[in-house]
Design a protein around this motif. Structure first.
Motif, PDB file in Angstrom:
ATOM      1  N   THR A   1       0.689  -1.074   0.109  1.00  6.20           N
ATOM      2  CA  THR A   1       0.047   0.104  -0.062  1.00  6.20           C
ATOM      3  C   THR A   1       0.742   1.284   0.119  1.00  6.20           C
ATOM      4  OG1 THR A   1      -1.774   1.123   0.918  1.00  6.20           O
ATOM      5  CG2 THR A   1      -0.133   0.310   2.479  1.00  6.20           C
ATOM      6  N   ALA A   2       0.283   2.195  -0.041  1.00  6.14           N
ATOM      7  CA  ALA A   2       0.845   3.716  -0.042  1.00  6.14           C
ATOM      8  C   ALA A   2       0.158   4.535   0.947  1.00  6.14           C
ATOM      9  CB  ALA A   2       0.874   4.193  -1.496  1.00  6.14           C
ATOM     10  N   SER A   3       0.847   5.406   1.688  1.00  4.25           N
ATOM     11  CA  SER A   3       0.082   6.141   2.906  1.00  4.25           C
ATOM     12  C   SER A   3       1.099   7.104   3.263  1.00  4.25           C
ATOM     13  CB  SER A   3      -0.368   5.098   3.677  1.00  4.25           C
ATOM     14  OG  SER A   3      -0.731   5.960   5.127  1.00  4.25           O
ATOM     15  N   ALA A   4       0.472   8.262   3.571  1.00  5.84           N
ATOM     16  CA  ALA A   4       1.239   9.361   4.339  1.00  5.84           C
ATOM     17  C   ALA A   4       1.472   8.823   5.705  1.00  5.84           C
ATOM     18  CB  ALA A   4       0.377  10.472   4.271  1.00  5.84           C
ATOM     19  N   GLY A   5       0.706   8.092   6.502  1.00  9.00           N
ATOM     20  CA  GLY A   5       1.177   7.528   7.523  1.00  9.00           C
ATOM     21  C   GLY A   5       0.061   6.787   8.381  1.00  9.00           C
ATOM     22  N   ASN A   6      -1.169   7.269   8.471  1.00 12.67           N
ATOM     23  CA  ASN A   6      -2.184   6.503   9.174  1.00 12.67           C
ATOM     24  C   ASN A   6      -2.658   5.182   8.493  1.00 12.67           C
ATOM     25  OD1 ASN A   6      -2.108   8.553  11.092  1.00 12.67           O
ATOM     26  ND2 ASN A   6      -3.807   9.661  10.266  1.00 12.67           N
ATOM     27  N   HIS A   7      -3.057   5.331   7.278  1.00 12.03           N
ATOM     28  CA  HIS A   7      -3.232   3.974   6.441  1.00 12.03           C
ATOM     29  C   HIS A   7      -2.149   2.956   6.529  1.00 12.03           C
ATOM     30  CE1 HIS A   7      -5.168   1.347   3.614  1.00 12.03           C
ATOM     31  NE2 HIS A   7      -4.083   1.364   2.816  1.00 12.03           N
ATOM     32  N   ALA A   8      -1.028   3.564   6.681  1.00 13.48           N
ATOM     33  CA  ALA A   8       0.187   2.699   6.400  1.00 13.48           C
ATOM     34  C   ALA A   8       0.237   1.670   8.035  1.00 13.48           C
ATOM     35  CB  ALA A   8       1.517   3.455   6.470  1.00 13.48           C
ATOM     36  N   GLN A   9      -0.052   2.525   8.962  1.00 16.20           N
ATOM     37  CA  GLN A   9      -0.025   1.871  10.500  1.00 16.20           C
ATOM     38  C   GLN A   9      -1.231   1.152  10.412  1.00 16.20           C
ATOM     39  OE1 GLN A   9       0.964   5.005  13.706  1.00 16.20           O
ATOM     40  NE2 GLN A   9       0.975   6.286  11.972  1.00 16.20           N
ATOM     41  N   GLY A  10      -2.301   1.275  10.004  1.00 18.72           N
ATOM     42  CA  GLY A  10      -3.530   0.323   9.922  1.00 18.72           C
ATOM     43  C   GLY A  10      -3.299  -1.081   9.335  1.00 18.72           C
TER      44      GLY A  10
END
Length: 403
Positions: A73-82
């Protein structure tokens, strides 16, 4: 299109990983707005953000072959952690591509949840391009941060919780980045209680929705610029846009200054830490960006609390400046004994607290017989600042307000 049944089906998967977060009635913000404000505290969610809900639901739906190949996935941060937490809990290998500008706190947290992290690009969109390259090369399943109906359905469980805990709610206010959160919440809210109003809020520096709604199709910005990094997306998704168009009653924008002010008020008055994206619903409410009735019951969704400490420092100072509680002044004194003392006597008499003083005799922009002075001051509001400036000018000082 996403329907209430999809959200209902997501509840079991979400419950395995995510918390049912509280609704906190705020006497402070209720008093300030003449409404009944209940804050939906997704900043208290596992991983510090709502994103784990959608990630959990999407990963639950992987086939055996997809689980074996892993996800990306790609994410600025929150989706990454999820994704990292949900994948680790499910025994699935996860690779996450984050922008090079992602807050270091979010990068470290994502790695701590078990994902492999690669930094690439200046924003979410460039990180997503790299993630799709990995998807093709390694056969991984791409878990989209917002434009996926399973992800949207998972986020929609927030709307179910709000209505279960507060059936009398009149308006739910939700931040918009890519649209996954508001699509899910609006689907749940309108499916259960069609008369409840759903308001979406974007940051001015990442506000693509109004133009998209006006033109009837997804419009993308060339770049984004906002302190609300969690919603710094160039455009909403192809799946999320039709839901927004059909089920969201109004979309408004707030400035970075308004976001900073809301964040500071949440810290100081609400004892609640949120990130920029989490503050935008309250910012819209406090600044009257949409019309509400006196006594109305309103739920701003505080979507996350994962703010980088360096950014937090900047945002807090910006908020204090906007409230007239911190100023930086510049003036010029005669370079002779007692000149600085005389200036400080005026500041003391006006009850301004001094943070720092810089006294410079070498500045070529002032006369050889003068000295430049910059002062960082703690003040008590805009009226205090105006009174202080008026007094200094009355005493003969030429004063420049730097911030």
């Amino acid at each position: 299109m996403l329907e209430l049944e999809d959200v209902r089906e997501a509840e079991a998967a979400v419950r395995e990983v995510a918390r049912h977060t509280p609704l906190d009635h705020s006497y402070t913000f209720s008093s300030m707005t003449g409404t009944e404000v209940h804050l939906k505290l997704e900043n208290a969610q596992r991983t510090g953000s709502f994103k784990v809900r959608g990630a959990a639901n999407r990963i639950t739906r992987l086939t055996d072959a997809e689980r074996e190949a892993g996800v990306v996935t790609a994410s600025a941060g929150n989706h990454a952690q999820g994704v990292a937490l949900a994948a680790t809990r499910a025994g699935v290998d996860a690779t996450v591509v984050m922008p090079e500008t992602a807050p270091i706190s979010k990068v470290k947290a994502t790695r701590s949840y078990g994902a492999t992290v690669e930094l690439h690009g200046v924003d979410y969109d460039e990180a997503a391009e790299r993630a799709h390259d990995i998807e093709a090369a390694e056969g991984r399943t791409y878990v989209h941060a917002f434009d996926d109906e399973a992800v949207m359905a998972g986020q929609g469980t927030i709307g179910v919780e709000i209505l279960a805990d507060l059936p009398e709610v009149d308006t739910v206010v939700v931040p918009i980045g890519g649209g996954g959160l508001i699509s899910g919440v609006a689907t749940a809210v309108k499916g259960i209680a069609p008369n409840v109003t759903v308001v979406g809020v974007q940051a001015e520096g990442a506000s693509s929705v109004a133009d998209s709604l006006r033109k009837g199709s997804v419009q993308k910005l060339e770049h984004v610029d906002t302190i609300a990094d969690g919603i710094a997306v160039r455009g909403v998704g192809q799946h999320t846009f039709p839901v927004i168009r059909e089920r969201v009653d109004e979309v408004v924008t707030v400035s970075d200054a308004e976001i900073a002010n809301a964040l500071v008020l949440l810290l100081e008055r609400g004892k609640t830490l949120v990130e920029g994206a989490g503050a935008v619903p309250l910012a819209a409410l406090l600044t009257g960006k949409y019309v509400y009735e006196e006594g109305e019951t309103i739920v701003p969704v505080l979507s996350g609390g994962n703010i980088d400490l360096n950014l937090l420092t900047t945002v807090v100072m910006r908020g204090l400046v906007d409230q007239g509680r911190y100023v930086k002044l510049r003036t010029v004194l005669k370079d002779r004994p007692g000149a600085l003392d005389t200036l400080l006597d005026v500041l003391t008499d006006e009850r301004a607290n001094i943070y720092a003083i810089q006294h410079d005799r070498t500045n070529r922009d002032v006369a050889l017989s003068d000295a430049e002075v910059e002062l960082d001051l703690e003040t008590r509001g805009e009226e205090h600042v105006e009174g202080l400036l008026e007094r200094l000018r009355a005493e003969g000082y030429e004063v420049e307000l730097l911030v």
